[in-house]
Write a protein that holds these residues in place. Sequence first.
Motif, short mmCIF file in Angstrom:
data_model
loop_
_atom_site.label_atom_id
_atom_site.label_comp_id
_atom_site.label_asym_id
_atom_site.label_seq_id
_atom_site.Cartn_x
_atom_site.Cartn_y
_atom_site.Cartn_z
N SER A 1 0.92 -1.19 -0.15
CA SER A 1 0.13 0.04 -0.19
C SER A 1 0.77 1.34 -0.02
N PHE B 1 1.81 1.92 -3.38
CA PHE B 1 0.60 2.39 -4.39
C PHE B 1 0.36 3.86 -4.07
N LYS B 2 0.54 4.28 -2.60
CA LYS B 2 0.19 5.36 -2.20
C LYS B 2 1.08 6.44 -3.01
N LEU C 1 2.36 6.20 -5.83
CA LEU C 1 1.83 6.42 -7.11
C LEU C 1 0.35 6.91 -7.12
N SER C 2 -0.05 7.28 -5.99
CA SER C 2 -1.40 7.92 -5.91
C SER C 2 -1.64 9.18 -6.36
N LEU D 1 3.18 10.86 -10.27
CA LEU D 1 3.03 10.01 -11.75
C LEU D 1 3.87 10.62 -12.75
N SER E 1 -4.01 7.95 -11.00
CA SER E 1 -3.60 8.22 -9.79
C SER E 1 -4.98 7.67 -8.81
N PHE F 1 -4.57 3.85 -8.28
CA PHE F 1 -3.69 3.69 -7.45
C PHE F 1 -3.95 4.12 -5.94
N LYS F 2 -4.73 5.36 -6.01
CA LYS F 2 -5.18 5.65 -4.59
C LYS F 2 -6.08 4.64 -4.02
N LEU G 1 -5.85 1.53 -4.42
CA LEU G 1 -5.08 0.48 -3.70
C LEU G 1 -4.09 0.75 -2.50
N SER G 2 -4.10 2.04 -2.48
CA SER G 2 -3.07 2.70 -1.31
C SER G 2 -3.48 2.44 0.06
N ASP G 3 -4.53 1.81 0.31
CA ASP G 3 -4.93 1.44 1.72
C ASP G 3 -4.86 0.02 1.94
N PRO G 4 -4.06 -0.42 2.87
CA PRO G 4 -3.97 -2.00 3.37
C PRO G 4 -5.25 -2.65 3.41
N LEU H 1 -6.68 -3.45 -0.11
CA LEU H 1 -5.89 -4.32 -0.64
C LEU H 1 -6.18 -5.60 -0.23
#
Lengths: 98, 98
Positions: free
Chosen positions: A7, A10-11, A13-14, A19, B7, B10-11, B13-16, B19
Amino acid sequence: MDAAELSRMFKALSDPGRLRLLSLIASHEGGEACVCDLIGPFDVSQPTVSHHLKVLREAGPVGSERRGTWVYYWVLPEALAKLSALLQTPAVPAKVSG
Amino acid sequence: MDAAELSRMFKALSDPGRLRLLSLIASHEGGEACVCDLIGPFDVSQPTVSHHLKVLREAGPVGSERRGTWVYYWVLPEALAKLSALLQTPAVPAKVSG
DNA sequence: CGGCTGTATCGACAGTCGTCGATACAGAAT
DNA sequence: ATTCTGTATCGACGACTGTCGATACAGCCG
């Protein structure tokens, strides 16, 4: 690589700005760019660019090195490849769920 | 797909937790799971799970459908494959930088 | 219909994030 | 050493995010 570390990647890249930074670095001559090359194309301040670069560096997908006056950044394809592989699989596989 | 839309993905997916939700859905019998299957394994409340599912749904990587009393969620491999492809290339290619 | 269960939305709160100006640090040149 | 330029850090601010309890909505079953 657990969910937390994933995560974090991914964060990193968020954010649209990050990017574009990544893209700018990757497409720059020689595959690397100094910070001064990255400040111009953006509407944000130099401290903000520096902050984003730090986030990318600490999350994994870029490396950096000081060479005299300038600091150069480059993309680490391996880190991105790892994420890519994870997304390709039957969809975020057992490694994450376990 | 521009930097802003990327973005957003990706955002998501940026939280555990998200995921793990994704992983749980993908690994569930039949490739889909109802919300009731997803609440148990987490320490967060039902509204929070519902919120995360909404984020995933709106960002793209999961689909959902109500079937009577229950709402089912499943992973959309195509959406993840797009991200995967982007990360595989020479690193976030021209499509993004342009 | 009324009541029950599964899911979503609302309102609020603490914590994090992106951003900035000001400032500190690093190296080069004079 | 001093000064100049490139980069990083600091402190602060508004905006956004994850979380919750309370509540509303949807569909099943008496």
